[in-house]
Design an enzyme around this catalytic site. Structure first.
Site: not given
Ligand code: 5GP
Ligand code: ZN
Length: 145
Positions: A102-103, A95, A89
């Site tokens: 990140h993937f 989102h 995203n």
């Molecule tokens: P995005 O919505 O930005 O594509 O996804 C971010 C992802 O990062 C989410 O699925 C969320 O659960 C994950 N995430 C956020 N903070 C942390 C963290 O401190 N540790 C881990 N393992 N995942 C995280």
């Protein structure tokens, strides 16, 4: 290790790479770090992050991008996944919550909306001349990038 790696002290994913925030590590290379998502959409939901702080995909050097997909493949293979989504995203309304590329590797173990990614797909039906004009415009732009 890539020579131009950037890091941002306020970024949670940069902190995870450095080990300042704990994570359940899966695969690590010179260019990438991968770990279990803390808020999984399904069992085995993993994240792959480049070891370079870039908020969005187009800001990330190619060597990091090239390293990420083989890791996604490895994580999918290790879990024996047959149905899964690779998601990346960019931007809040798309989102993105964490501003470090990140993937996601998101297993889709069943058709249920309760596990895995739920996708809305509002397909349009553009006229052929619209598509043709867009195609020409994009090809012109691509030649300048
Ligand atoms: P995005 O919505 O930005 O594509 O996804 C971010 C992802 O990062 C989410 O699925 C969320 O659960 C994950 N995430 C956020 N903070 C942390 C963290 O401190 N540790 C881990 N393992 N995942 C995280
Ligand atoms: Zn970062």
């Amino acid at each position: 290790m890539a020579s131009v790696a950037r890091s941002l002290t306020s970024c949670i994913f940069c902190k995870i790479i450095k080990g300042d925030i704990p994570s359940f590590k899966l695969v690590e290379t010179d260019f990438s770090y991968s770990f279990l998502d803390i808020g999984p959409l399904s069992k085995g939901h993993a994240l792959i992050i480049p070891k370079d702080h870039a908020a969005k995909l187009h800001e990330l050097p190619d060597e990091y991008l090239a390293d990420a997909m083989p890791i996604a493949k490895k994580i999918a293979a290790a879990q024996g996944l047959e149905n899964y989504n690779i998601l990346q995203n960019n931007g809040r309304i798309a989102h993105q919550e964490v501003d470090h590329v990140h993937f996601h590797v998101i297993p889709k173990p069943s058709a249920s909306d309760e596990e895995g990614l739920v996708v809305g797909w509002p397909a349009k039906k553009p006229a052929m001349d619209e598509l043709k004009a867009l195609h020409q415009e994009l090809v012109d732009r691509l030649n300048k990038v």
